[in-house]
Every structure is written in structure tokens, then in C-alpha cells.
Design a protein around this motif. Structure first.
Motif, PDB file in Angstrom:
ATOM      1  N   CYS A  98       0.756  -1.432   0.050  1.00  0.00           N
ATOM      2  CA  CYS A  98      -0.104   0.032  -0.030  1.00  0.00           C
ATOM      3  C   CYS A  98       0.871   1.300   0.078  1.00  0.00           C
ATOM      4  O   CYS A  98       0.574   2.223  -0.854  1.00  0.00           O
ATOM      5  CB  CYS A  98      -0.898  -0.037   1.227  1.00  0.00           C
ATOM      6  SG  CYS A  98      -2.293  -1.222   1.006  1.00  0.00           S
TER       7      CYS A  98
ATOM      8  N   PHE B 145       2.118   1.747  -3.477  1.00  0.00           N
ATOM      9  CA  PHE B 145       1.186   1.861  -4.381  1.00  0.00           C
ATOM     10  C   PHE B 145       0.537   3.454  -3.996  1.00  0.00           C
ATOM     11  O   PHE B 145       0.659   4.432  -5.149  1.00  0.00           O
ATOM     12  CB  PHE B 145      -0.110   1.203  -4.119  1.00  0.00           C
ATOM     13  CG  PHE B 145      -1.295   1.686  -4.952  1.00  0.00           C
ATOM     14  CD1 PHE B 145      -1.281   1.216  -6.272  1.00  0.00           C
ATOM     15  CD2 PHE B 145      -2.229   2.199  -4.529  1.00  0.00           C
ATOM     16  CE1 PHE B 145      -2.334   1.613  -7.191  1.00  0.00           C
ATOM     17  CE2 PHE B 145      -3.485   2.517  -5.219  1.00  0.00           C
ATOM     18  CZ  PHE B 145      -3.476   2.245  -6.424  1.00  0.00           C
ATOM     19  N   PHE B 146       0.549   3.910  -3.027  1.00  0.00           N
ATOM     20  CA  PHE B 146      -0.055   5.447  -2.753  1.00  0.00           C
ATOM     21  C   PHE B 146       0.919   6.403  -2.902  1.00  0.00           C
ATOM     22  O   PHE B 146       0.750   7.488  -3.404  1.00  0.00           O
ATOM     23  CB  PHE B 146      -0.571   5.440  -1.026  1.00  0.00           C
ATOM     24  CG  PHE B 146      -1.947   4.745  -1.071  1.00  0.00           C
ATOM     25  CD1 PHE B 146      -3.007   4.947  -1.883  1.00  0.00           C
ATOM     26  CD2 PHE B 146      -2.045   3.612  -0.063  1.00  0.00           C
ATOM     27  CE1 PHE B 146      -4.131   4.279  -1.599  1.00  0.00           C
ATOM     28  CE2 PHE B 146      -3.249   2.983   0.095  1.00  0.00           C
ATOM     29  CZ  PHE B 146      -4.198   3.325  -0.580  1.00  0.00           C
TER      30      PHE B 146
ATOM     31  N   VAL C 120       3.715   6.175  -4.966  1.00  0.00           N
ATOM     32  CA  VAL C 120       3.677   6.370  -6.535  1.00  0.00           C
ATOM     33  C   VAL C 120       2.667   7.064  -7.092  1.00  0.00           C
ATOM     34  O   VAL C 120       2.913   7.973  -7.818  1.00  0.00           O
ATOM     35  CB  VAL C 120       3.880   4.993  -7.218  1.00  0.00           C
ATOM     36  CG1 VAL C 120       3.800   4.630  -8.738  1.00  0.00           C
ATOM     37  CG2 VAL C 120       5.315   4.256  -6.768  1.00  0.00           C
ATOM     38  N   CYS C 121       1.411   6.819  -6.784  1.00  0.00           N
ATOM     39  CA  CYS C 121       0.126   7.343  -7.377  1.00  0.00           C
ATOM     40  C   CYS C 121       0.217   9.024  -6.982  1.00  0.00           C
ATOM     41  O   CYS C 121      -0.146   9.511  -7.954  1.00  0.00           O
ATOM     42  CB  CYS C 121      -0.942   6.567  -6.678  1.00  0.00           C
ATOM     43  SG  CYS C 121      -1.417   5.122  -7.445  1.00  0.00           S
ATOM     44  N   SER C 122       0.528   9.338  -5.507  1.00  0.00           N
ATOM     45  CA  SER C 122       0.430  10.572  -5.260  1.00  0.00           C
ATOM     46  C   SER C 122       1.616  11.579  -6.096  1.00  0.00           C
ATOM     47  O   SER C 122       1.193  12.676  -6.643  1.00  0.00           O
ATOM     48  CB  SER C 122       0.618  10.864  -3.903  1.00  0.00           C
ATOM     49  OG  SER C 122       1.777  10.114  -3.506  1.00  0.00           O
TER      50      SER C 122
ATOM     51  N   GLY D  83       2.534  10.642  -8.834  1.00  0.00           N
ATOM     52  CA  GLY D  83       2.260  10.753 -10.357  1.00  0.00           C
ATOM     53  C   GLY D  83       1.292  11.773 -10.552  1.00  0.00           C
ATOM     54  O   GLY D  83       1.242  12.505 -11.690  1.00  0.00           O
ATOM     55  N   ILE D  84       0.125  12.200  -9.638  1.00  0.00           N
ATOM     56  CA  ILE D  84      -0.547  13.014  -9.722  1.00  0.00           C
ATOM     57  C   ILE D  84      -0.017  14.402  -9.762  1.00  0.00           C
ATOM     58  O   ILE D  84      -0.198  15.603 -10.610  1.00  0.00           O
ATOM     59  CB  ILE D  84      -1.799  12.919  -8.647  1.00  0.00           C
ATOM     60  CG1 ILE D  84      -2.460  11.712  -8.849  1.00  0.00           C
ATOM     61  CG2 ILE D  84      -2.517  14.263  -8.573  1.00  0.00           C
ATOM     62  CD1 ILE D  84      -3.584  11.580  -7.620  1.00  0.00           C
TER      63      ILE D  84
END
Length: 202
Positions: free
Chosen positions: A125, A128-129, A131-133, A135-136
Motif C-alpha cells: 500500500c 502504491f499510494f 507512487v500514485c500521489s 504521479g498526480i
């Protein structure tokens, strides 16, 4: 480091910290969901950690993870140029962080919990979180650069066809973070241009 790069890095550090804490809570609550319980991969929940105690634990551990992130170079301007490079370093930093958690729980078995699922889920998690943040944030930054917001003002020296072609490439590739403030042919023109405008790169 230019001002916009500093702001970008300054945003990432607290964002990573918040995402790490969020990942810890998400993993903990994921273990108690009916879906995970039905998979029969975890034992029944006999004890729930007080929210405040778990929050304090996550706060300390997340701060430790940030140190691993810094060591991995996640707040370096060169690292942040490549998102693939960022992903690799996030994986490295999270792996080092979860290793520290495992070592801590090994010597402190009586502390809070010893759920292997929470540890493993928290690791994934977190990756994932974070990397996603990131990326945004990267998408937002590129959007702003297309609008010449936060782009480094650059002067191109030369007047031949190759120089003009290079200037056009810089104008098109806004993701590089440069805005062409002008093109000059002589040093006198360059000095005059730098006096009339705030130039960061030549």
C-alpha cells in the motif's frame, strides 16, 4: 536548485509522509474487511489497536521511512526528472522501511501487533499510494509547465538554422521545464536581454 524545483520537492516530502500514514491505516482496516476474512488468509481479529496508539506508531515509523527516502535520493532534482527512476527508488525506500518495521517487531513481539498481513499489505500500500500521489503531482506540474507556470526562463544564443530548430524543440517540449524568453545573436544583445528580463538559463 531553482525556486520551482524547490517548491516541487517541498511538496513531495510532506505528501509522502501523509501517504505512508494513510497506507498504514488502509492496510490495518483492510485486514478487518469481510472480503479479506472470507479469503481465509488471515486469522480472526481478537484485538483492535486503539486508533491513537496506532497513529502514533505510524507517525514514528513514517518519519523513519522518510529518512530512507532521503537516503535513496527521492528528493533529488535529478531523480525527479524520471518517473520510472522515482518508482524504483520508492520501491527501494519502502523495502528498507518495511525491513526496519520487521526488525522492530521481531525484538518487540509484545508491541501492538504481529500481523504479517498488515506488514505485507502496508508495504504494498505504501508503494502504491506514494507512487500514485507522486504521479498526480507530476501530471499537475506538467500541466502548469505547458502554461509556462514555473518554467525556467531561457535565452538561446545563435541565429543559424540549428539554433532556431533547438529553440522550437524547447517550445514544444514543455515537460523539460524551459520557456524560451528570447533568441540573441551577439553577447551585446545577451547583456541587454538579461538586464530587461529575469533569465535563469543561457
Amino acid at each position: 536548485m531553482r525556486k520551482t524545483d524547490f517548491i516541487y520537492t517541498a511538496i513531495l516530502l510532506p505528501l509522502d509522509y501523509v501517504m505512508l500514514i494513510f497506507a498504514g491505516f488502509f492496510a490495518y482496516h483492510l485486514r478487518t474487511t469481510e472480503f479479506i476474512q472470507n479469503l481465509d488468509v488471515v486469522s480472526d481479529v481478537f484485538y483492535r489497536i486503539p486508533t491513537l496508539v496506532y497513529f502514533l506508531f505510524l507517525s514514528v515509523m513514517s518519519a523513519l521511512w522518510i529518512i530512507f527516502f532521503i537516503t535513496a535520493g527521492l528528493y533529488s532534482n535529478e531523480t525527479n526528472r524520471s518517473f520510472v527512476n522515482q518508482m524504483g527508488k520508492v520501491f527501494l525506500g519502502c523495502t528498507a522501511g518495511i525491513a526496519a518495521v520487521i526488525i522492530f517487531l521481531f525484538f518487540k513481539r509484545e508491541f501492538l501487533f504481529s500481523s504479517r498481513f498488515i506488514v505485507l499489505a502496508g508495504w504494498w500500500c505504501a508503494i502504491f499510494f506514494v507512487v500514485c500521489s507522486r504521479g498526480i503531482v507530476r501530471i499537475i506540474r506538467r500541466f502548469l509547465l505547458k502554461k509556462n507556470i514555473g518554467a525556467k526562463q531561457a535565452i538561446i544564443i545563435g541565429s543559424d538554422s540549428h539554433t532556431k530548430m533547438f529553440a522550437n524543440v524547447l517550445k514544444q517540449e514543455t515537460k523539460w521545464g524551459y520557456a524560451v524568453a528570447g533568441q540573441v545573436a551577439t553577447m551585446d544583445q545577451l547583456q541587454a536581454k538579461t538586464k530587461s528580463a529575469e533569465i535563469e538559463e543561457v
